[in-house]
Scaffold this motif. Structure first.
Motif, mmCIF file in Angstrom:
data_model
loop_
_atom_site.group_PDB
_atom_site.id
_atom_site.type_symbol
_atom_site.label_atom_id
_atom_site.label_comp_id
_atom_site.label_asym_id
_atom_site.label_seq_id
_atom_site.Cartn_x
_atom_site.Cartn_y
_atom_site.Cartn_z
ATOM 1 N N ALA A 141 -13.935 11.452 3.975
ATOM 2 C CA ALA A 141 -12.992 10.776 3.069
ATOM 3 C C ALA A 141 -13.613 10.567 1.687
ATOM 4 O O ALA A 141 -13.810 9.445 1.219
ATOM 5 N N PHE A 196 -5.479 15.036 5.689
ATOM 6 C CA PHE A 196 -4.587 14.788 4.549
ATOM 7 C C PHE A 196 -3.982 13.396 4.705
ATOM 8 O O PHE A 196 -3.430 13.084 5.756
ATOM 9 N N HIS A 211 0.838 -1.204 0.000
ATOM 10 C CA HIS A 211 0.000 0.000 0.000
ATOM 11 C C HIS A 211 0.868 1.247 0.000
ATOM 12 O O HIS A 211 0.656 2.180 -0.772
ATOM 13 N N LEU A 216 2.303 11.587 2.554
ATOM 14 C CA LEU A 216 2.949 10.278 2.747
ATOM 15 C C LEU A 216 4.433 10.303 2.434
ATOM 16 O O LEU A 216 5.247 9.731 3.162
ATOM 17 N N CYS A 259 1.173 3.910 -2.992
ATOM 18 C CA CYS A 259 0.653 5.258 -2.736
ATOM 19 C C CYS A 259 1.725 6.333 -2.874
ATOM 20 O O CYS A 259 1.428 7.523 -2.849
ATOM 21 N N GLU A 312 -14.756 6.966 5.684
ATOM 22 C CA GLU A 312 -14.622 6.203 4.462
ATOM 23 C C GLU A 312 -13.121 6.142 4.155
ATOM 24 O O GLU A 312 -12.302 6.585 4.973
ATOM 25 N N VAL A 313 -12.768 5.627 3.002
ATOM 26 C CA VAL A 313 -11.351 5.624 2.619
ATOM 27 C C VAL A 313 -11.122 6.300 1.272
ATOM 28 O O VAL A 313 -10.031 6.207 0.700
ATOM 29 N N SER A 335 -5.687 8.506 8.715
ATOM 30 C CA SER A 335 -5.204 7.145 8.977
ATOM 31 C C SER A 335 -4.380 6.636 7.816
ATOM 32 O O SER A 335 -4.853 6.600 6.688
ATOM 33 N N MET A 336 -3.163 6.221 8.104
ATOM 34 C CA MET A 336 -2.389 5.592 7.052
ATOM 35 C C MET A 336 -1.792 4.268 7.444
ATOM 36 O O MET A 336 -2.083 3.263 6.852
ATOM 37 N N GLY A 356 -3.100 4.294 11.322
ATOM 38 C CA GLY A 356 -3.664 3.341 10.371
ATOM 39 C C GLY A 356 -4.349 2.224 11.138
ATOM 40 O O GLY A 356 -4.330 2.193 12.387
ATOM 41 N N SER A 357 -4.958 1.327 10.392
ATOM 42 C CA SER A 357 -5.746 0.250 11.014
ATOM 43 C C SER A 357 -4.966 -0.459 12.131
ATOM 44 O O SER A 357 -3.868 -0.967 11.907
ATOM 45 N N ASN A 403 -7.740 3.268 14.757
ATOM 46 C CA ASN A 403 -8.498 2.981 13.524
ATOM 47 C C ASN A 403 -8.764 1.489 13.365
ATOM 48 O O ASN A 403 -7.895 0.664 13.629
ATOM 49 N N GLY A 408 -9.311 11.979 -4.459
ATOM 50 C CA GLY A 408 -7.908 11.795 -4.098
ATOM 51 C C GLY A 408 -7.533 10.347 -4.342
ATOM 52 O O GLY A 408 -7.806 9.812 -5.424
HETATM 53 C C1 LIG Z 1 -0.765 4.553 2.421
HETATM 54 C C2 LIG Z 1 -2.167 4.709 2.918
HETATM 55 C C3 LIG Z 1 -2.651 3.826 3.870
HETATM 56 C C4 LIG Z 1 -3.957 3.946 4.348
HETATM 57 N N1 LIG Z 1 -4.391 3.114 5.311
HETATM 58 C C5 LIG Z 1 -5.600 3.326 5.878
HETATM 59 C C6 LIG Z 1 -6.041 2.583 7.009
HETATM 60 O O1 LIG Z 1 -5.347 1.726 7.484
HETATM 61 N N2 LIG Z 1 -7.261 2.860 7.534
HETATM 62 C C7 LIG Z 1 -8.061 3.804 6.997
HETATM 63 O O2 LIG Z 1 -9.159 4.046 7.512
HETATM 64 N N3 LIG Z 1 -7.702 4.509 5.915
HETATM 65 C C8 LIG Z 1 -6.489 4.308 5.350
HETATM 66 N N4 LIG Z 1 -6.102 5.070 4.302
HETATM 67 C C9 LIG Z 1 -7.077 5.998 3.690
HETATM 68 C C10 LIG Z 1 -6.894 7.431 4.149
HETATM 69 O O3 LIG Z 1 -7.137 7.541 5.520
HETATM 70 C C11 LIG Z 1 -7.806 8.412 3.391
HETATM 71 O O4 LIG Z 1 -9.134 8.253 3.797
HETATM 72 C C12 LIG Z 1 -7.757 8.269 1.890
HETATM 73 O O5 LIG Z 1 -6.455 7.982 1.444
HETATM 74 C C13 LIG Z 1 -8.243 9.535 1.166
HETATM 75 O O6 LIG Z 1 -7.456 10.640 1.475
HETATM 76 P P1 LIG Z 1 -6.315 11.250 0.490
HETATM 77 O O7 LIG Z 1 -6.999 11.519 -0.835
HETATM 78 O O8 LIG Z 1 -5.826 12.472 1.171
HETATM 79 O O9 LIG Z 1 -5.237 10.202 0.339
HETATM 80 C C14 LIG Z 1 -4.790 4.953 3.839
HETATM 81 C C15 LIG Z 1 -4.290 5.835 2.889
HETATM 82 C C16 LIG Z 1 -3.010 5.734 2.419
HETATM 83 C C17 LIG Z 1 -2.522 6.690 1.379
#
Ligand SMILES: Cc1cc2nc3c(=O)[nH]c(=O)nc-3n(C[C@H](O)[C@H](O)[C@H](O)COP(=O)(O)O)c2cc1C
Ligand SMILES: Cc1cc2nc3c(=O)[nH]c(=O)nc-3n(C[C@H](O)[C@H](O)[C@H](O)COP(=O)(O)O)c2cc1C
Ligand SMILES: Cc1cc2nc3c(=O)[nH]c(=O)nc-3n(C[C@H](O)[C@H](O)[C@H](O)COP(=O)(O)O)c2cc1C
Ligand SMILES: Cc1cc2nc3c(=O)[nH]c(=O)nc-3n(C[C@H](O)[C@H](O)[C@H](O)COP(=O)(O)O)c2cc1C
Lengths: 344, 344, 344, 344
Positions: free
Chosen positions: A219, A294, A13, A299, A17, A195-196, A69-70, A98-99, A127, A223
């Motif tokens: 979310a 963000f 991931h 990242l 990303c 959401e993600v 959350s990442m 992150g999770s 998370n 993006g």
């Molecule tokens: C590398 C990466 C890991 C992510 N892991 C999680 C996660 O573990 N749990 C979660 O709820 N969202 C996760 N996300 C989603 C982000 O929290 C976010 O909702 C989503 O990327 C949209 O935001 P953005 O457009 O700013 O990237 C992850 C995002 C990225 C980029």
């Protein structure tokens, strides 16, 4: 699922990303449709602009910003989370982990989630995939997560489409609402939902607010696209091809924000999904968001160093302050009241 | 027209349709104007999603999908139709044969149209140019087609502009409606009407429904352009140049679907023309289609192997199920009721 | 102005108009905003479609098409006009000559304007700059033009912006209306007015119709731009640079046509300016035009041969008939009544 | 701030503004949304068109044009201002000096601001950052500026965002309105206000008109972007990155003009910001502007020679006259009344 697999998945991931292949296509956050109307005579002093904010009425922080959350668990996660936590503490950002599922499943992963030592004062959010409540994850395990992370809140992520594309994804999302309600009742700390990257609609937000959810991170789309991420990882040709059709799926962040705001008035709302600048943040706050998150756009810096993260944070803060200056508002409260906004 | 000519023509159609030169330009199906609103909390189990459908209230099939009329008669047709029929039987798709006129004109062509042995259970549809009713084609010959193909229904295609560009095309489309009525009355099996890529408007659909037509396949603009196909085949410089002006001709599939749906409520409606994915299909069904047809986007696989066709079918099915999951609907009946749709 | 200069100017006009540099930019005829709604079941025979038309209630012709005023006088003009006249006679098009002013000024130019021998039966239109009425051109000279050309009508062109950019252009356009009125009264033959590519608005059309003008050729924007043509010829740096700002000037043909149609109901209306195909023509007629004119898009063929002109004419006619077939109308009268049109 | 620094800064401004990097992006002046409706029969003589105008009811000038504030003080400024002043005098343009603050701070800079000798008859406008009133600049110093420059009016510029990005920028814009009021009261000559490329909204314009401001130069977005200019100069990585987010900031010139016009009826309005041609000028005047200003689009010529400036001025004038001819208006008063305008 074996922890090793989780480890590999999370590493992939992060790697994916760091490239631009994972952006949604033919869809945007909608922020380009929002125009802020310049105020040439703001009658304020730039240095007096205050971006101070509070999270869930409890903690006072210097900014309305959140690191979405990442990660956690994967090899690189240790370092990434340390960089982010130290910088977040210094700049006064909320930090969402992150999770934290891996935390329970494998003791060796704990360390990367234990960022409280680097971030004693800021809000930290744990998370968990909401769907795990359908796969044997218990309230006690949630409590354990909160203890181990010393987090201030727990956010449950909703990620249907991702789970379908993901190999061995957990796709039984039936009857989650009662389980979320039970969790909210049982926990002492505030529970949120996110959401993600496909957004939350008004009705869903309303339902969640009715079962005890304290904050909603929309979310939205525009993006990172998690069907794209999982497509790039998948070995299954059918899923790989099908995922491509979802590259423009989801509710654009702006539309999701407006819809949630309309339905849910007394819950904290985090706008995220494709947020690129502090100007985007100013727009989101003017449209009603409490905080702005963000993820992917921070990242690269997170994998680099504390200094790199600090710089990107300062840039976002500077952009927000400049937008506030340009509008002639000296506080986030005033920004939320501004009429200097047009949605086209 | 000599059968050899038909043979050559059909072979050329297939060859040309394997290239992208035959797509309409400056016109789309309109599906990009339809947005489905993501439901982050679907409260359903992905594995329980049911795409089961029925054709003309008679046959129960696993999907709402149809292989649109393509071929029969030409040398390659044998193989193409076998691949398609076997795969359609396995996945539960409706299979529409290409024009079965050659079947009557030349016995040696029969085999390619006799797919019932490969597809015992699914609905099979025979096909004939409606204009042939003005060129001596009789009701008895139509009955003979049904016997020879063991098809469940007959669809008449309307293709005015194609016939004009085609060398020696049949262009007397006067007074067809009474002849269609007579045919509907005389036949025991259901008769439908389709276009070939320029769409059907509401009024025409209404007229057809009044004379006994049981189903309407709109075959709208935005996919294969038959003026482009015939332009590429034509030796006549005037027709070749004139055809180019029709590259954006026709009613976009979405507009045609909405118009037909409004005028015709108790007939089965097939949406087709430029359908590329199961997400497009989900949109069409949410807008009121009963079934969704794919022609050119499945042709390459049809010339390859049963396996290739099976894979593309599975991809379309996966996309449809993912879209339904994303919307939070567990059946096509629910999909048809969804309010999670915006037309811009 | 010396005739030699006119000669050189006209030769340059032709040369430049054979290149694409003279097209307007950032402006179109608007025809792409007009959609014709396909009728899949036209209930007509293509071979019975009749494009017959009449010009000024007098002459019956086979098409509603006109060759817009282009040339005469210049060396090449002889040949061009012969090609056009012979082809127009054969296909039944109206033929408008280029400005016939040279005819009066120099006897040696007469021949190129005397096309009646090649075109005995079709309407021929003579042409003169309206502004010449302010520069000494008399009614008697106009009568002389009609005699020498044996034309059926005279069209006055309005070309303000061109005259400004042109070296030694005639730019006193004051008080022309009374002079036009006097001319209309004095002449036995019908007088029309045309623009040269910037269109005519409704109010101007109304005023012209009140002083006796019998037909209006809107010559709208979206095709040839005469500021571009003159820019490319000009030696004056100020005019050359200023002309560039007019590359998107003018009323798009569609807008001009609608406006004129609304204000003027009992005069013949010719739609022209950027007309490229018979589909454009069908749109213009469905919007209310009586005839449709083509200038630059037929110039190359005009410099080549009668056969080349005949082919492009047949293509336009075929396109018009195909569009009528696609709409299900068998005559221009029906085309004018069609409701199968949308303006976006 | 030391004068040397100002000197260096101004030199850099000029150098950067000679490149295209300083244009705003994803934003336009909006002039492309304004359509002027061609009048094919203007009934006027081009040579009789009068573009004469008056500035603040006092001076009669030949055009409605203004050279927007650019420079003074820097090494090159001497030459630039001489070229501009001589040409402005010859063609009858208003000439606005760049910020005259340096004039007070360093005697050696005086010469470049003393253009009255080259431009005895035209209106000359002195310029000062409004924010300087918060940094110790006195009314007496303003009076001194007027004496030294022999200017007819003083314009105060508002440039918040620029000051933030600029190293050591003056960013305390609090409570300026009372100070502006005091200045207006104290000075004998008319005081105006301008932006520098982000536009002025209706409410701000109204407030300014209430405290005695005599003219408003909107300087809207769509042309030079001062966050881009300062970004390119900045050594501070945070400001450099943050500035980029403002590349599309500001109120487009057209929107600003309409808003100011609606709120302020009895003050002189100058439209500027991204004005490229006399056609743009005609549009602005038809929308209600009294004068039209050009800055960057005339800079290159200003660094070259009087002749170069004269040519670009003549081109703008020719464009304006041609647009007036195309509309059929013979004076600016008529242009202001025209109904031949559409805003899309
Ligand atoms: C590398 C990466 C890991 C992510 N892991 C999680 C996660 O573990 N749990 C979660 O709820 N969202 C996760 N996300 C989603 C982000 O929290 C976010 O909702 C989503 O990327 C949209 O935001 P953005 O457009 O700013 O990237 C992850 C995002 C990225 C980029
Ligand atoms: C190779 C090929 C052959 C076709 N032959 C027929 C035919 O015999 N009869 C018919 O009604 N339509 C025929 N069609 C038209 C299709 O049924 C369909 O209406 C049209 O191609 C639009 O769908 P699409 O955009 O998915 O290709 C043919 C299409 C293709 C690509
Ligand atoms: C080579 C050339 C010469 C022309 N000469 C004349 C002319 O003498 N008189 C006139 O009224 N219009 C003249 N026109 C203008 C055309 O009649 C027509 O109004 C204009 O070109 C717009 O049509 P188009 O876009 O089809 O070219 C000329 C056009 C061309 C291309
Ligand atoms: C080189 C340069 C220097 C400028 N200096 C000043 C200045 O000193 N004071 C001021 O009010 N505006 C200044 N401006 C801004 C212009 O007056 C104008 O408002 C702005 O550039 C927008 O107009 P434009 O798009 O035509 O360039 C300057 C502009 C340029 C290009």
């Amino acid at each position: 699922m074996m922890s090793e697999q989780i480890d590999k998945r999370k590493a992939e991931h992060i790697q994916l990303c760091l490239t631009d292949q994972v952006e949604g296509k033919l869809i945007t956050s909608g922020m380009e449709r929002v125009k802020l109307i310049h105020n040439a005579l703001p009658e304020i002093d730039f240095d007096q602009i205050d971006t101070g904010s509070s999270f869930l009425t409890k903690q006072q922080i210097k900014t309305p910003f959140l690191i979405s959350s990442m990660t956690g668990g994967a090899e690189q996660a240790d370092q990434i989370n340390r960089h982010l936590a130290i910088a977040a503490e210094e700049r006064g950002w909320i930090f969402a982990l992150g999770s934290t599922r891996a935390l329970i499943e494998n003791e060796s992963y704990r360390q990367s989630f234990q960022v409280r030592k680097y971030a004693p004062s800021i809000p930290v959010i744990a998370n968990l995939g909401a769907v795990q409540l359908n796969y044997g994850f218990t309230i006690d395990q949630c409590k354990q997560i909160m203890e181990l992370t010393e987090a201030d809140a727990l956010v449950l992520h909703l990620n249907t489409i991702q789970e379908v594309v993901q190999t061995n994804g957990d796709t039984n999302f039936s009857a989650l609402l009662p389980k979320i309600e039970a969790l909210c009742t049982a926990m002492d700390l505030p529970i949120g939902v996110k959401e993600v990257g496909w957004g939350i609609d008004g009705q869903t937000a309303y339902q969640l607010s009715q079962v005890g959810i304290q904050f909603i991170d929309i979310a939205g789309a525009g993006g990172t696209s998690w069907s794209q991420v999982e497509k790039l990882r998948s070995q299954d040709p059918v899923k790989r091809l099908a995922a491509e059709a979802f590259v423009d799926w989801g509710i654009p962040t702006v539309d999701s924000l407006l819809a949630v705001k309309e339905q849910v008035s007394n819950r904290s709302i985090i706008a995220s999904g494709g947020m690129k600048t502090g100007v985007d943040a100013a727009k989101a706050i003017a449209l009603g968001a409490d905080h702005v998150g963000f993820a992917r756009s921070i990242l690269k810096e997170a994998t680099t160093s504390v200094e790199a993260v600090l710089e990107v944070m300062q840039v976002r803060e500077m952009e927000l302050k400049m937008a506030m200056f340009g509008l002639g508002v000296a506080s986030l409260a005033e920004l939320r009241q501004t009429e200097r906004i047009i949605l086209t």
